[in-house]
Motif scaffolding. Structure first.
Motif, PDB file in Angstrom:
ATOM      1  N   HIS A 123      41.081  35.844  30.616  1.00 52.18           N
ATOM      2  CA  HIS A 123      40.601  34.649  30.106  1.00 52.18           C
ATOM      3  C   HIS A 123      41.065  34.653  28.630  1.00 52.18           C
ATOM      4  O   HIS A 123      40.951  35.621  27.928  1.00 52.18           O
ATOM      5  CB  HIS A 123      39.288  34.153  30.267  1.00 52.18           C
ATOM      6  N   VAL A 146      37.000  31.747  25.239  1.00 55.21           N
ATOM      7  CA  VAL A 146      35.865  31.596  25.902  1.00 55.21           C
ATOM      8  C   VAL A 146      34.708  32.168  25.217  1.00 55.21           C
ATOM      9  O   VAL A 146      34.683  33.355  24.692  1.00 55.21           O
ATOM     10  CB  VAL A 146      36.092  32.496  27.321  1.00 55.21           C
ATOM     11  N   LEU A 174      26.353  34.570  29.278  1.00 56.66           N
ATOM     12  CA  LEU A 174      26.741  34.333  30.457  1.00 56.66           C
ATOM     13  C   LEU A 174      26.046  35.279  31.643  1.00 56.66           C
ATOM     14  O   LEU A 174      26.051  36.357  31.610  1.00 56.66           O
ATOM     15  CB  LEU A 174      28.392  34.661  30.857  1.00 56.66           C
ATOM     16  N   GLN A 222      29.172  34.079  35.200  1.00 59.51           N
ATOM     17  CA  GLN A 222      29.252  32.729  34.955  1.00 59.51           C
ATOM     18  C   GLN A 222      30.453  32.400  33.734  1.00 59.51           C
ATOM     19  O   GLN A 222      30.720  33.241  33.039  1.00 59.51           O
ATOM     20  CB  GLN A 222      28.081  32.216  34.023  1.00 59.51           C
ATOM     21  N   ARG A 223      31.428  31.373  34.324  1.00 62.17           N
ATOM     22  CA  ARG A 223      32.406  30.816  33.698  1.00 62.17           C
ATOM     23  C   ARG A 223      33.669  32.221  33.555  1.00 62.17           C
ATOM     24  O   ARG A 223      34.768  31.546  33.757  1.00 62.17           O
ATOM     25  CB  ARG A 223      32.184  30.770  31.992  1.00 62.17           C
TER      26      ARG A 223
END
Ligand code: OOG
Ligand code: MG
Length: 261
Positions: free
Chosen positions: A167, A171, A176, A245-246
């Motif tokens: 990513h 981010v 997370l 998460q994410r």
């Protein structure tokens, strides 16, 4: 290099190659803290001599969950080599390990060098990408029983690295949620915040620690920030997955054990 450093490294290298745990060294057989990183360097040099490439480094004991599980609370680091990379999805060859465990981590890919004392902002500026990751650890010591010097000498139990999708560095990975599941059942639940409050702090610490050993974090190399939860034992045939998460999901299958010859 001293004969003693070489022989401590050789014992660990043979244990890994023969997939046979050795007893925790005692008395004069145990590495001192001053010998621990030189032994690690000699141990990794054997892998490089067999054709592996250095790909980066890993941090250890960056979360309370890991410190509590292993009974040690000092930050440690280890050297990662190309022969440790396992493909996402698997299969992870169960028989290549002694008593493997898995833990969810965050991995940074660097585009610039980092060394010594750096600010979190400087560290972030050197990040090309960030990925969810799973680390496979496999202590060469029986029952994962070791002192701080023992585990450093053993390259911080490094054994396998599984990387998820990269990513962009913007981010926000501060906090997370992570669910590590084995065969579809949650085995550990945690957060990236468990890693020194923010995984970026692990990168800052990594730059400082490698500089003490006369190294720097190289552009193009990766840094594993350390387990966010306690590690979970791997069994032959297990399906391992971690949902971040994410950052998304990452997983692999463990191969079935070879039938005994
Ligand atoms: C030592 C390696 C620690 C981590 O992420 O904290 C480590 C061990 O637990 O055997 O990889
Ligand atoms: Mg780890």
């Amino acid at each position: 290099m001293s004969e003693r450093i070489e022989s401590l490294a050789r014992r660990l290298d043979e244990a890994a190659r023969q997939r046979h745990a050795i007893a925790q060294p005692e008395g004069a057989d145990a590495p001192t803290l001053a010998e621990a990183y030189p032994v690690q360097a000699a141990l990794v040099a054997q892998r490089l001599a067999r054709g592996a490439r250095r790909i980066g480094m890993k941090m250890g004991f960056t979360s309370r969950a890991k410190m509590q599980q292993m009974g040690l609370s000092e930050l440690i680091w280890g050297r990662l080599t190309s022969d440790m990379v396992c493909e996402e999805g698997g299969p992870l060859p169960f028989d290549a390990y002694i008593h493997p465990r898995v833990e969810p981590e965050v991995c940074y890919l660097l585009s610039k060098p980092l060394e010594g004392v750096v600010t979190p902002l400087q560290a972030l500026d050197a990040v090309e990408a960030v990925a969810p990751a799973l680390e496979v650890i496999d202590s060469r010591y029986r029952d994962f029983r070791f002192s701080l010097a023992d585990v450093i000498a053993d390259n911080a139990s490094s054994a396998g690295v599984v990387l998820g999708a990269w990513h962009k560095p913007d981010v926000d990975v501060a906090n997370l949620g992570i669910v590590l599941a084995i065969d579809g059942r949650a085995a550990q639940v945690g957060s990236t915040a468990a890693i020194l409050g923010h995984p970026l702090r692990s990168l800052v610490a990594a730059a400082r620690l490698v500089a003490a050993a006369g190294e720097r974090l190289e552009p193009g190399s990766i840094v594993m920030a350390g387990g966010a939860t306690a590690a979970v034992e791997l069994r032959a045939g297990a399906a391992v997955s971690a949902e971040f998460q994410r950052l998304g999901r990452i997983g692999f299958r463990v191969s079935a054990a070879e039938p005994a010859a």
